[in-house]
Motif scaffolding. Structure first.
Motif, PDB file in Angstrom:
ATOM      1  N   ALA A  48      30.619  24.384  -5.031  1.00  0.00           N
ATOM      2  CA  ALA A  48      31.654  23.635  -4.326  1.00  0.00           C
ATOM      3  C   ALA A  48      32.254  22.549  -5.201  1.00  0.00           C
ATOM      4  O   ALA A  48      33.485  22.366  -5.235  1.00  0.00           O
ATOM      5  CB  ALA A  48      31.075  23.029  -3.046  1.00  0.00           C
ATOM      6  N   ARG A  56      36.357  22.284   5.858  1.00  0.00           N
ATOM      7  CA  ARG A  56      35.974  23.482   5.092  1.00  0.00           C
ATOM      8  C   ARG A  56      35.220  23.088   3.834  1.00  0.00           C
ATOM      9  O   ARG A  56      34.217  23.716   3.464  1.00  0.00           O
ATOM     10  CB  ARG A  56      37.227  24.286   4.727  1.00  0.00           C
ATOM     11  CG  ARG A  56      36.939  25.518   3.869  1.00  0.00           C
ATOM     12  CD  ARG A  56      38.201  26.186   3.392  1.00  0.00           C
ATOM     13  NE  ARG A  56      39.058  25.299   2.626  1.00  0.00           N
ATOM     14  CZ  ARG A  56      38.819  24.972   1.354  1.00  0.00           C
ATOM     15  NH1 ARG A  56      37.745  25.435   0.726  1.00  0.00           N
ATOM     16  NH2 ARG A  56      39.663  24.181   0.714  1.00  0.00           N
ATOM     17  N   GLN A  57      35.687  22.048   3.152  1.00  0.00           N
ATOM     18  CA  GLN A  57      35.029  21.598   1.931  1.00  0.00           C
ATOM     19  C   GLN A  57      33.604  21.112   2.204  1.00  0.00           C
ATOM     20  O   GLN A  57      32.693  21.353   1.412  1.00  0.00           O
ATOM     21  CB  GLN A  57      35.863  20.482   1.280  1.00  0.00           C
ATOM     22  CG  GLN A  57      37.200  20.965   0.751  1.00  0.00           C
ATOM     23  CD  GLN A  57      38.157  19.836   0.439  1.00  0.00           C
ATOM     24  OE1 GLN A  57      37.954  18.696   0.861  1.00  0.00           O
ATOM     25  NE2 GLN A  57      39.217  20.140  -0.293  1.00  0.00           N
ATOM     26  N   TRP A  58      33.410  20.444   3.336  1.00  0.00           N
ATOM     27  CA  TRP A  58      32.081  19.976   3.732  1.00  0.00           C
ATOM     28  C   TRP A  58      31.135  21.154   3.924  1.00  0.00           C
ATOM     29  O   TRP A  58      30.008  21.151   3.427  1.00  0.00           O
ATOM     30  CB  TRP A  58      32.212  19.156   5.008  1.00  0.00           C
ATOM     31  CG  TRP A  58      30.947  18.614   5.593  1.00  0.00           C
ATOM     32  CD1 TRP A  58      30.132  19.233   6.499  1.00  0.00           C
ATOM     33  CD2 TRP A  58      30.344  17.342   5.338  1.00  0.00           C
ATOM     34  NE1 TRP A  58      29.068  18.427   6.830  1.00  0.00           N
ATOM     35  CE2 TRP A  58      29.170  17.256   6.136  1.00  0.00           C
ATOM     36  CE3 TRP A  58      30.684  16.260   4.536  1.00  0.00           C
ATOM     37  CZ2 TRP A  58      28.343  16.138   6.129  1.00  0.00           C
ATOM     38  CZ3 TRP A  58      29.861  15.141   4.539  1.00  0.00           C
ATOM     39  CH2 TRP A  58      28.708  15.088   5.323  1.00  0.00           C
ATOM     40  N   ALA A  59      31.612  22.185   4.620  1.00  0.00           N
ATOM     41  CA  ALA A  59      30.788  23.368   4.850  1.00  0.00           C
ATOM     42  C   ALA A  59      30.467  24.077   3.536  1.00  0.00           C
ATOM     43  O   ALA A  59      29.326  24.509   3.305  1.00  0.00           O
ATOM     44  CB  ALA A  59      31.515  24.324   5.806  1.00  0.00           C
ATOM     45  N   ASP A  60      31.462  24.187   2.648  1.00  0.00           N
ATOM     46  CA  ASP A  60      31.250  24.824   1.351  1.00  0.00           C
ATOM     47  C   ASP A  60      30.225  24.046   0.521  1.00  0.00           C
ATOM     48  O   ASP A  60      29.374  24.639  -0.148  1.00  0.00           O
ATOM     49  CB  ASP A  60      32.569  24.902   0.567  1.00  0.00           C
ATOM     50  CG  ASP A  60      33.541  25.905   1.152  1.00  0.00           C
ATOM     51  OD1 ASP A  60      33.123  26.723   2.008  1.00  0.00           O
ATOM     52  OD2 ASP A  60      34.732  25.866   0.762  1.00  0.00           O
ATOM     53  N   TYR A  61      30.308  22.730   0.578  1.00  0.00           N
ATOM     54  CA  TYR A  61      29.409  21.904  -0.222  1.00  0.00           C
ATOM     55  C   TYR A  61      27.958  22.093   0.208  1.00  0.00           C
ATOM     56  O   TYR A  61      27.071  22.253  -0.628  1.00  0.00           O
ATOM     57  CB  TYR A  61      29.799  20.433  -0.116  1.00  0.00           C
ATOM     58  CG  TYR A  61      28.872  19.517  -0.881  1.00  0.00           C
ATOM     59  CD1 TYR A  61      28.981  19.398  -2.258  1.00  0.00           C
ATOM     60  CD2 TYR A  61      27.867  18.810  -0.229  1.00  0.00           C
ATOM     61  CE1 TYR A  61      28.125  18.581  -2.986  1.00  0.00           C
ATOM     62  CE2 TYR A  61      27.002  17.993  -0.939  1.00  0.00           C
ATOM     63  CZ  TYR A  61      27.128  17.882  -2.310  1.00  0.00           C
ATOM     64  OH  TYR A  61      26.263  17.088  -3.018  1.00  0.00           O
ATOM     65  N   PHE A  62      27.713  22.102   1.501  1.00  0.00           N
ATOM     66  CA  PHE A  62      26.332  22.223   1.959  1.00  0.00           C
ATOM     67  C   PHE A  62      25.813  23.658   1.883  1.00  0.00           C
ATOM     68  O   PHE A  62      24.605  23.879   1.898  1.00  0.00           O
ATOM     69  CB  PHE A  62      26.184  21.631   3.362  1.00  0.00           C
ATOM     70  CG  PHE A  62      26.121  20.131   3.322  1.00  0.00           C
ATOM     71  CD1 PHE A  62      24.945  19.479   3.025  1.00  0.00           C
ATOM     72  CD2 PHE A  62      27.264  19.379   3.515  1.00  0.00           C
ATOM     73  CE1 PHE A  62      24.890  18.101   2.943  1.00  0.00           C
ATOM     74  CE2 PHE A  62      27.228  17.996   3.436  1.00  0.00           C
ATOM     75  CZ  PHE A  62      26.030  17.354   3.153  1.00  0.00           C
ATOM     76  N   ALA A  63      26.725  24.608   1.732  1.00  0.00           N
ATOM     77  CA  ALA A  63      26.294  25.987   1.513  1.00  0.00           C
ATOM     78  C   ALA A  63      25.884  26.205   0.058  1.00  0.00           C
ATOM     79  O   ALA A  63      24.894  26.891  -0.233  1.00  0.00           O
ATOM     80  CB  ALA A  63      27.415  26.953   1.891  1.00  0.00           C
ATOM     81  N   ASN A  64      26.647  25.596  -0.870  1.00  0.00           N
ATOM     82  CA  ASN A  64      26.367  25.756  -2.306  1.00  0.00           C
ATOM     83  C   ASN A  64      26.965  24.570  -3.046  1.00  0.00           C
ATOM     84  O   ASN A  64      28.114  24.625  -3.502  1.00  0.00           O
ATOM     85  CB  ASN A  64      26.959  27.065  -2.822  1.00  0.00           C
ATOM     86  CG  ASN A  64      26.524  27.382  -4.244  1.00  0.00           C
ATOM     87  OD1 ASN A  64      26.247  26.481  -5.036  1.00  0.00           O
ATOM     88  ND2 ASN A  64      26.479  28.657  -4.576  1.00  0.00           N
TER      89      ASN A  64
END
Length: 248
Positions: free
Chosen positions: A239, A227-235
């Motif tokens: 993140a 989840r953290q990986w997805a959040d980071y690449f989204a913003n």
């Protein structure tokens, strides 16, 4: 990749993730050898688990050379290397923090250690019908934690190295390269940062390593990391701020 009936070396196998992983993979029918820098600790772990053990400090070139010679002579069928040995300093950057000395210690173990050991064992791994290298990094490899600043640096460096080496080996060899990115795990090393209260058991990492290798998932996210990986690449900015909420 099949992860049974393999000969596996786990560094940092005396406790935490390394201990749990060695135990789990042994129970899955593999011949596991553990190594660690503390001779008494690694001997105790080896006897508890019923596994072969070798005292080796991955920051010591002579010790690493001895370990490689031992693997070549006694474990010539080595097909999986798990680079797990690591150290971390809990502190914040700033005047008087001692970041240079702390980061030097961390890089010697967390980055230069696996880089040297991996390169030294490549000739042996290349001889096997199938082989794998597993680098244990962290969720801080893509967004730093301000209370583990230079530890985060080491894991970011190892992540980058892993990606480059994976691409290189995929063209030249049958060696597969996996990266394991755990979130907070309950180990002796994480007590100061709430590992006992909020961390996952080390067994979770061991299970995910086994499943990830079986499924050829080259980046294995453990716990909250996916989840953290997805959040980071989204913003990325949001993140990192959320990840460090209340710490800066």
């Amino acid at each position: 990749m099949n992860i049974t009936n393999k000969t596996i070396l786990v560094t940092g196998g005396g406790s935490g993730i390394g201990y749990a992983t060695a135990k789990y993979l042994s129970e899955k029918g593999n011949k596991v050898i553990i190594s660690g820098r503390n001779a008494e600790k690694i001997e105790k772990a080896g006897k508890e688990l019923g596994l072969d053990y070798i005292a080796c400090d991955v920051t010591d070139a002579v010790a690493v050379n001895s370990l490689v010679n031992r693997m070549e002579s006694k474990y010539a069928d080595l097909s999986v290397l798990i680079n797990n040995a690591g150290v971390a300093n809990l502190y914040k950057l700033g005047e008087g923090a001692g970041a240079f000395e702390k980061s030097k210690q961390e890089f010697e173990t967390n980055y230069f250690g696996p880089v040297r050991l991996t390169e030294a064992l490549l000739p042996l791994l290349k001889k096997q019908p199938e082989a794998a290298i597993v680098n244990i990094t962290s969720n801080v490899s893509f967004h730093p934690l301000v209370v583990l600043p230079t530890y985060s640096d080491t894991k970011a460096a190892l992540h980058s190295h892993t990606v480059a080496l994976r691409l290189t080996l995929s063209k030249e060899t049958n060696i597969k390269l996996f990266e394991v990115m755990p979130s907070l795990i309950n180990t002796d090393a994480t007590k100061e940062m709430g590992g006992e209260q909020h961390g996952l058991p080390p067994l979770v990492v061991a299970e995910d390593i086994f499943k990830g290798i079986e499924e050829d998932r080259f980046e294995i996210y453990v716990g909250e990391t996916g989840r953290q990986w997805a959040d980071y690449f989204a913003n990325p900015v949001a993140a990192v701020e959320n990840f460090n909420h209340g710490l800066f």
